[in-house]
Design a protein around this motif. Structure first.
Motif, PDB file in Angstrom:
ATOM      1  N   GLU A 257     -15.710   3.449  -1.320  1.00  0.00           N
ATOM      2  CA  GLU A 257     -15.152   4.487  -2.191  1.00  0.00           C
ATOM      3  C   GLU A 257     -13.815   4.993  -1.665  1.00  0.00           C
ATOM      4  O   GLU A 257     -12.847   5.126  -2.409  1.00  0.00           O
ATOM      5  N   ARG A 258     -13.761   5.280  -0.380  1.00  0.00           N
ATOM      6  CA  ARG A 258     -12.526   5.777   0.227  1.00  0.00           C
ATOM      7  C   ARG A 258     -11.412   4.738   0.126  1.00  0.00           C
ATOM      8  O   ARG A 258     -10.271   5.055  -0.217  1.00  0.00           O
ATOM      9  N   THR A 259     -11.724   3.490   0.415  1.00  0.00           N
ATOM     10  CA  THR A 259     -10.724   2.425   0.387  1.00  0.00           C
ATOM     11  C   THR A 259     -10.170   2.227  -1.019  1.00  0.00           C
ATOM     12  O   THR A 259      -8.954   2.108  -1.206  1.00  0.00           O
ATOM     13  N   LEU A 260     -11.057   2.204  -2.016  1.00  0.00           N
ATOM     14  CA  LEU A 260     -10.597   2.033  -3.401  1.00  0.00           C
ATOM     15  C   LEU A 260      -9.746   3.218  -3.852  1.00  0.00           C
ATOM     16  O   LEU A 260      -8.742   3.039  -4.538  1.00  0.00           O
ATOM     17  N   TYR A 261     -10.126   4.425  -3.440  1.00  0.00           N
ATOM     18  CA  TYR A 261      -9.343   5.619  -3.764  1.00  0.00           C
ATOM     19  C   TYR A 261      -7.945   5.529  -3.144  1.00  0.00           C
ATOM     20  O   TYR A 261      -6.944   5.819  -3.797  1.00  0.00           O
ATOM     21  N   GLU A 262      -7.875   5.111  -1.882  1.00  0.00           N
ATOM     22  CA  GLU A 262      -6.582   4.965  -1.208  1.00  0.00           C
ATOM     23  C   GLU A 262      -5.727   3.910  -1.907  1.00  0.00           C
ATOM     24  O   GLU A 262      -4.510   4.083  -2.044  1.00  0.00           O
ATOM     25  N   GLN A 263      -6.343   2.824  -2.342  1.00  0.00           N
ATOM     26  CA  GLN A 263      -5.603   1.783  -3.058  1.00  0.00           C
ATOM     27  C   GLN A 263      -5.062   2.325  -4.386  1.00  0.00           C
ATOM     28  O   GLN A 263      -3.930   2.032  -4.761  1.00  0.00           O
ATOM     29  N   GLU A 264      -5.867   3.114  -5.090  1.00  0.00           N
ATOM     30  CA  GLU A 264      -5.412   3.722  -6.347  1.00  0.00           C
ATOM     31  C   GLU A 264      -4.239   4.666  -6.113  1.00  0.00           C
ATOM     32  O   GLU A 264      -3.273   4.684  -6.886  1.00  0.00           O
ATOM     33  N   LEU A 265      -4.321   5.494  -5.065  1.00  0.00           N
ATOM     34  CA  LEU A 265      -3.221   6.402  -4.735  1.00  0.00           C
ATOM     35  C   LEU A 265      -1.942   5.634  -4.424  1.00  0.00           C
ATOM     36  O   LEU A 265      -0.857   6.004  -4.877  1.00  0.00           O
ATOM     37  N   LYS A 266      -2.074   4.571  -3.640  1.00  0.00           N
ATOM     38  CA  LYS A 266      -0.914   3.761  -3.286  1.00  0.00           C
ATOM     39  C   LYS A 266      -0.290   3.150  -4.534  1.00  0.00           C
ATOM     40  O   LYS A 266       0.938   3.172  -4.699  1.00  0.00           O
ATOM     41  N   GLN A 267      -1.135   2.634  -5.432  1.00  0.00           N
ATOM     42  CA  GLN A 267      -0.630   2.035  -6.668  1.00  0.00           C
ATOM     43  C   GLN A 267       0.052   3.091  -7.540  1.00  0.00           C
ATOM     44  O   GLN A 267       1.123   2.835  -8.108  1.00  0.00           O
ATOM     45  N   ALA A 268      -0.530   4.277  -7.630  1.00  0.00           N
ATOM     46  CA  ALA A 268       0.072   5.351  -8.435  1.00  0.00           C
ATOM     47  C   ALA A 268       1.425   5.760  -7.862  1.00  0.00           C
ATOM     48  O   ALA A 268       2.388   5.998  -8.607  1.00  0.00           O
ATOM     49  N   LYS A 269       1.523   5.816  -6.528  1.00  0.00           N
ATOM     50  CA  LYS A 269       2.792   6.170  -5.887  1.00  0.00           C
ATOM     51  C   LYS A 269       3.850   5.109  -6.188  1.00  0.00           C
ATOM     52  O   LYS A 269       4.991   5.434  -6.522  1.00  0.00           O
ATOM     53  N   GLU A 270       3.464   3.836  -6.059  1.00  0.00           N
ATOM     54  CA  GLU A 270       4.410   2.752  -6.355  1.00  0.00           C
ATOM     55  C   GLU A 270       4.851   2.785  -7.816  1.00  0.00           C
ATOM     56  O   GLU A 270       6.031   2.593  -8.112  1.00  0.00           O
ATOM     57  N   ASP A 271       3.915   3.049  -8.729  1.00  0.00           N
ATOM     58  CA  ASP A 271       4.251   3.143 -10.154  1.00  0.00           C
ATOM     59  C   ASP A 271       5.222   4.287 -10.411  1.00  0.00           C
ATOM     60  O   ASP A 271       6.181   4.143 -11.180  1.00  0.00           O
ATOM     61  N   ALA A 272       4.973   5.422  -9.752  1.00  0.00           N
ATOM     62  CA  ALA A 272       5.858   6.581  -9.928  1.00  0.00           C
ATOM     63  C   ALA A 272       7.255   6.292  -9.381  1.00  0.00           C
ATOM     64  O   ALA A 272       8.262   6.675  -9.993  1.00  0.00           O
ATOM     65  N   GLU A 273       7.326   5.626  -8.237  1.00  0.00           N
ATOM     66  CA  GLU A 273       8.624   5.292  -7.653  1.00  0.00           C
ATOM     67  C   GLU A 273       9.392   4.310  -8.539  1.00  0.00           C
ATOM     68  O   GLU A 273      10.591   4.427  -8.705  1.00  0.00           O
ATOM     69  N   ARG A 274       8.676   3.337  -9.118  1.00  0.00           N
ATOM     70  CA  ARG A 274       9.320   2.388 -10.037  1.00  0.00           C
ATOM     71  C   ARG A 274       9.827   3.107 -11.286  1.00  0.00           C
ATOM     72  O   ARG A 274      10.922   2.839 -11.760  1.00  0.00           O
ATOM     73  N   ALA A 275       9.023   4.019 -11.818  1.00  0.00           N
ATOM     74  CA  ALA A 275       9.452   4.766 -13.009  1.00  0.00           C
ATOM     75  C   ALA A 275      10.667   5.629 -12.696  1.00  0.00           C
ATOM     76  O   ALA A 275      11.598   5.735 -13.514  1.00  0.00           O
ATOM     77  N   TYR A 276      10.691   6.240 -11.508  1.00  0.00           N
ATOM     78  CA  TYR A 276      11.825   7.071 -11.114  1.00  0.00           C
ATOM     79  C   TYR A 276      13.080   6.219 -10.967  1.00  0.00           C
ATOM     80  O   TYR A 276      14.173   6.599 -11.377  1.00  0.00           O
TER      81      TYR A 276
END
Length: 172
Positions: free
Chosen positions: A150-169
């Motif tokens: 659960e923790r690992t999948l959550y961390e992966q989701e956070l990392k992906q969301a951060k990368e998506d936000a940086e790409r959008a910016y």
């Protein structure tokens, strides 16, 4: 509690009784502690294990069977059978960690992926230590394994969301 023993010799019956209350109390306390440990392991999604160096069989607590999606009595944990449940890229790292711990007589920790018999991948944290004899030889490795999926999948989701936000910016 009293334990009785009888023995017949010819026409004579000998009988001896002894007070075993302390033994029965100790057994009851031990069973209670084992149940509490099992409950604590289930709550923490963590189990304990032990492997005697040179042997093939690894002792697992019930919680580790659950983590790997296997059952006590059906699955026999051994170096080979566990390797069959590890993600192919993690098998070598696991064996190297065991070997390094034995050579260096040191504790170790690592994360790996287990692929359950049903095909589900679980992320597992393993921490181990060496049991060292009086003459300095490693007799066994023991430790814990914790399901950190659960923790690992959550961390992966956070990392992906951060990368998506940086790409959008950056696209602005």
């Amino acid at each position: 509690w009293i334990e009785w023993r009888q023995k017949r010799s010819g026409n004579t019956l000998y009988s001896v009784g002894r007070d075993v209350t302390a033994i029965k109390t100790h057994e009851a306390n031990l069973l209670l502690q084992e149940r509490q440990l099992s409950e604590a392991e289930a709550i923490g999604r963590m189990g304990h294990w032990q492997w005697t160096v040179g042997g093939d069989v690894i002792e697992w607590s019930d919680e580790i069977y659950r983590i790997f999606g296997t059952k006590r009595g059906v699955f026999q944990p051994s170096l080979e059978s566990i390797n069959n449940l590890l993600h192919k890229r993690d098998i070598g790292r696991m064996m190297q960690a065991f070997q390094r711990a034995i050579i260096e007589q040191n504790s170790y920790d690592m994360d790996f992926r287990a692929v359950r018999p049903d095909g589900e991948t679980r992320y597992v944290r393993c921490e181990g230590r060496c049991q060292i004899s009086d003459d300095g030889e490693v007799l066994a490795l023991y430790g814990i394994m914790q399901d950190i999926t659960e923790r690992t999948l959550y961390e992966q989701e956070l990392k992906q969301a951060k990368e998506d936000a940086e790409r959008a910016y950056s696209a602005k």
